[in-house]
Write a protein that holds these residues in place. Structure first.
Motif, PDB file in Angstrom:
ATOM      1  N   THR A 213       0.823  -1.103  -0.173  1.00 24.29           N
ATOM      2  CA  THR A 213       0.045   0.085   0.111  1.00 24.29           C
ATOM      3  C   THR A 213       0.737   1.193   0.085  1.00 24.29           C
ATOM      4  O   THR A 213       0.403   2.436   0.190  1.00 24.29           O
ATOM      5  CB  THR A 213      -0.898  -0.002   1.293  1.00 24.29           C
ATOM      6  N   ASN A 214       2.103   1.135  -0.131  1.00 21.68           N
ATOM      7  CA  ASN A 214       2.902   2.371  -0.161  1.00 21.68           C
ATOM      8  C   ASN A 214       2.575   3.072  -1.350  1.00 21.68           C
ATOM      9  O   ASN A 214       2.324   2.706  -2.496  1.00 21.68           O
ATOM     10  CB  ASN A 214       4.467   1.785  -0.251  1.00 21.68           C
ATOM     11  N   ARG A 215       2.701   4.321  -1.249  1.00 27.17           N
ATOM     12  CA  ARG A 215       2.187   5.353  -2.104  1.00 27.17           C
ATOM     13  C   ARG A 215       3.489   5.634  -3.223  1.00 27.17           C
ATOM     14  O   ARG A 215       3.085   6.520  -4.210  1.00 27.17           O
ATOM     15  CB  ARG A 215       1.862   6.687  -1.663  1.00 27.17           C
ATOM     16  N   PHE A 216       4.527   4.988  -3.043  1.00 27.57           N
ATOM     17  CA  PHE A 216       5.475   5.007  -4.186  1.00 27.57           C
ATOM     18  C   PHE A 216       5.766   3.546  -4.668  1.00 27.57           C
ATOM     19  O   PHE A 216       6.826   2.945  -4.297  1.00 27.57           O
ATOM     20  CB  PHE A 216       6.658   5.608  -3.557  1.00 27.57           C
TER      21      PHE A 216
ATOM     22  N   THR B 169       8.149  -0.937  -1.017  1.00 29.74           N
ATOM     23  CA  THR B 169       7.653  -0.159  -2.044  1.00 29.74           C
ATOM     24  C   THR B 169       7.473  -1.418  -3.066  1.00 29.74           C
ATOM     25  O   THR B 169       6.669  -1.085  -4.186  1.00 29.74           O
ATOM     26  CB  THR B 169       8.824   0.572  -2.763  1.00 29.74           C
TER      27      THR B 169
ATOM     28  N   LEU C 166      11.376   8.184   0.502  1.00 32.10           N
ATOM     29  CA  LEU C 166       9.934   8.355  -0.159  1.00 32.10           C
ATOM     30  C   LEU C 166       9.303   6.816   0.198  1.00 32.10           C
ATOM     31  O   LEU C 166       8.076   7.030   0.591  1.00 32.10           O
ATOM     32  CB  LEU C 166      10.430   7.801  -1.768  1.00 32.10           C
ATOM     33  N   ALA C 167       9.871   5.851   0.704  1.00 35.95           N
ATOM     34  CA  ALA C 167       9.177   4.835   1.390  1.00 35.95           C
ATOM     35  C   ALA C 167       8.539   5.155   2.404  1.00 35.95           C
ATOM     36  O   ALA C 167       7.536   4.639   2.954  1.00 35.95           O
ATOM     37  CB  ALA C 167      10.110   3.697   1.450  1.00 35.95           C
TER      38      ALA C 167
ATOM     39  N   ILE D 244       7.614   8.366   3.366  1.00 39.58           N
ATOM     40  CA  ILE D 244       6.414   9.408   3.257  1.00 39.58           C
ATOM     41  C   ILE D 244       5.531   8.544   2.313  1.00 39.58           C
ATOM     42  O   ILE D 244       4.188   9.039   2.742  1.00 39.58           O
ATOM     43  CB  ILE D 244       6.846  10.651   2.601  1.00 39.58           C
ATOM     44  N   GLY D 245       5.868   7.556   1.850  1.00 39.19           N
ATOM     45  CA  GLY D 245       4.757   6.889   1.094  1.00 39.19           C
ATOM     46  C   GLY D 245       3.623   5.972   1.907  1.00 39.19           C
ATOM     47  O   GLY D 245       2.731   5.421   1.310  1.00 39.19           O
ATOM     48  N   THR D 246       3.955   5.961   3.012  1.00 39.93           N
ATOM     49  CA  THR D 246       3.042   5.256   4.153  1.00 39.93           C
ATOM     50  C   THR D 246       2.081   6.534   4.877  1.00 39.93           C
ATOM     51  O   THR D 246       1.388   5.971   5.573  1.00 39.93           O
ATOM     52  CB  THR D 246       3.812   4.625   5.326  1.00 39.93           C
TER      53      THR D 246
ATOM     54  N   PHE E 289       0.211  14.749  -1.889  1.00 40.49           N
ATOM     55  CA  PHE E 289       1.549  14.589  -2.989  1.00 40.49           C
ATOM     56  C   PHE E 289       1.141  13.641  -3.881  1.00 40.49           C
ATOM     57  O   PHE E 289       0.121  12.667  -3.831  1.00 40.49           O
ATOM     58  CB  PHE E 289       2.713  14.423  -2.199  1.00 40.49           C
TER      59      PHE E 289
ATOM     60  N   ALA F 199       3.122  11.094  -6.693  1.00 41.99           N
ATOM     61  CA  ALA F 199       4.326  10.317  -6.352  1.00 41.99           C
ATOM     62  C   ALA F 199       5.180  10.651  -7.226  1.00 41.99           C
ATOM     63  O   ALA F 199       6.483  10.762  -7.049  1.00 41.99           O
ATOM     64  CB  ALA F 199       3.926   8.744  -6.415  1.00 41.99           C
TER      65      ALA F 199
END
Lengths: 383, 383
Positions: free
Chosen positions: A44-47, A218, B306-307, B309-311, B316, B318
């Motif tokens: 579910t990571n947004r990257f 990711t 990134l990993a 802040i991706g949580t 934002f 990506a």
């Protein structure tokens, strides 16, 4: 036999030169049918990494014929070029296999933010396709290892049908590598919607409850493919049970092989108002560095358990909570319980039971300690 | 001079035998008036220590005449008996000082889940009261140290009035000890409601943005007392500015003295849709063990930024996010930017700038790396 234990699958693992060690790093798993139902769950990571973006498209059709996996590079945060690399990998594999690219899922693991050497990847895929074999499951399991010390495999035999699987990663083994990649296979006849529901249920109580260091990859990918080759159609319940057994078996292997860890810690939160509350409280403990370092030091520091769950919104009264560590109730009613000197933490297995006295639900989260070796491995990895 | 820099305060620090080292461990800070306005902020942990429960009652009246502080024991998770210990400490100090117990706040730091040796505490309070002095600020600052290597103090002189302060803890120095205890004093004339608002504002942008290891203590206490002895009434804005300067000075000292840490890391999230988004993204980085271990290893591993802040749920896209580490934009548009080899991480100071390109707000979170010494100190502490 891992993913090739069920009828209708072949697999291979080869060394393509992605790993500097020269170990195997490209795997292919092929479903020979007659069915090609498939389902997956992703990070579910947004990257999401390029292979995750691609494989989501593949799985949207609830079908897949093959999975190509590589270690030695995550192909994450690599932009449109990285996606094109994944797409090219699928197209190359499809051409070699004589199927469509949209039938080929891709999964990758390794350093984030680095492009893959595509000449090596495509050569590796060609070699793997040539070596596909009904005995190739273990080779495939080895090719997806990163700092795993052993391949993780499972076989769940049932009445005339089988679930097989392989996994890599998670745990504390340089977790940026330790993306959880899992391929499950079955020769049971399973409709796509049953497959998806069974996978969601199986992972929710197993792989999703292993929280080694709270860091979400990711690249996490768990995919299941059904060949239907056994001709047997189990009930949804029976199939879900077998798939859950396979996923749980792999999850416990990931936990046990967590390099850098010295403890396997099962945190069970009981008598919670909801399963969500139990999971929230359990994860707060699993992610509390002070508790994890204390357990590395064989210190039954129950105050750090309370301090961790005290940061959550789980329902409880502070003067009601009990904490039992390896059988000794060191905290009663949010205060001092039996002497902490009675707790033996010298073994690898640690159980922490938190009784919230706020309901009837419970859940278990599995984690590891925070060790000097964890810091060492993760600080030394990419440099 | 610390807390005794402003007019109208005396302080002392004595060795009462709570620390096995024999170092000073009991401090008293007394406000001689004429005013006795006070305000405080406390931990939000749902297992607040006994001194936090007591001091909340004291501060509910927006007044305080004295603060008694001890290191060598947190008096947390000690049940009704622990609360009675804190109450008895306040009553004893009040009797020695000739004031009411409800005028005496108490703050404690040390191991959770252990009762304090009350005979030593009360003897220590008696000795401290006898030694109260206008020059005692530094002794008091020393008595609240745990594994701090230096006392943390601040003096902010303004036009005819002064803010002073002392602090201990936080950072990575065996953080179960490292409860943040802060006492601020001023001789400005400040109404209680202005004092409370100024303290909330000052801590929200300083002490509350130091997130060394994500572990919330049961004992955090920040208290400010006004004597009004200068006779000067600054504007609310001027007072808030000075209090913020004092709190920020102490926060940076806590960060710099974090034992076990080798890096001071400032994570600034820019162009966020809201300050909350910026703080959420910054804290996700500050609490990501993989990023913190990478920085310990001088590895500008931007993929782990990134990993992390991706949580989060911060706004934002990506493919829009940039990451700059020590001046090098290693990630552009969520993908590979300038070469990571250009980043020099050999110094102690690290700046990470994350550009979300989702708005106009920004915030900075300060943290430390995750080092082998952190694990060593925190695994070896209570045993």
């Amino acid at each position: 036999m891992t993913v090739t234990a069920p009828e209708g699958f072949s697999a291979a693992g080869v060394a393509a030169g992605l790993k500097s060690s020269g170990d195997a790093d490209v795997a292919v798993v092929l479903n020979h049918g007659p069915d090609d139902a498939a389902a997956a769950v992703f990070t579910t990571n947004r990257f999401p990494a390029a292979p995750v973006l691609w494989s989501r498209q593949v799985l949207a059709g609830e079908r897949a014929r093959a999975v190509v996996l590589n270690s030695g590079g995550a192909n994450a945060c690599t932009g449109p070029e990285g996606f094109q690399d994944t797409h090219a990998t699928a197209e190359h594999a499809a051409a070699e296999l004589g199927i469509g690219a949209i039938d080929v899922a891709v999964a990758s693991t390794g350093l984030i933010g680095v492009r893959l050497p595509m000449d090596k990847v495509t050569a590796g895929v060609t070699a793997a396709v040539q070596q596909l074999s009904e005995d190739g499951g273990l080779d495939a399991a080895r090719a997806i290892m990163t700092t795993d010390s052993v391949p993780k495999t499972t076989v769940q035999g049932r009445d005339g049908w089988t679930v097989g699987g392989m996994a890599k990663g998670a745990g504390m083994l340089a977790p940026s590598l330790a993306t959880m990649l899992v391929v499950l296979t079955t020769d049971a006849v399973v409709r796509p919607e049953v497959l998806q529901r069974a996978l969601a249920q199986a992972t929710s109580v197993s792989l999703e409850r292993v929280d080694s260091d709270g860091c979400l990859s990711t690249n996490d990918t768990v995919i299941v493919m059904s060949s239907g080759a056994s001709g047997v159609t189990p009930t949804a319940e029976a199939f879900t049970e077998a798939l859950t057994a396979a996923a749980t078996d792999l999850a416990m292997q990931l936990l046990a092989d967590a390099e850098g860890s010295t403890k396997d810690i099962a945190i069970t939160v009981r008598n919670a108002a909801s399963v969500t509350d139990a999971l929230t409280a359990g994860r707060a403990c699993a992610r509390n560095n002070l508790l994890k370092t204390a357990l590395f030091g064989n210190d039954p520091n129950w105050g750090r358990v309370l301090a961790a769950i005290g940061t959550t919104d789980a329902a409880f009264q502070a003067d009601q909570v009990d904490v039992t560590i390896n059988g000794v109730t060191v905290c009663r009613g949010g205060a001092i319980g039996d002497p902490r000197e009675g707790v033996d933490l010298t073994g690898r297995a640690i159980t922490i039971d938190v009784d919230l006295k706020a309901g009837t639900e419970q859940a278990t989260i599995w984690t590891n300690d925070l060790s000097i070796a964890y810091v060492h491995e993760n600080s030394a990895y990419s440099t």
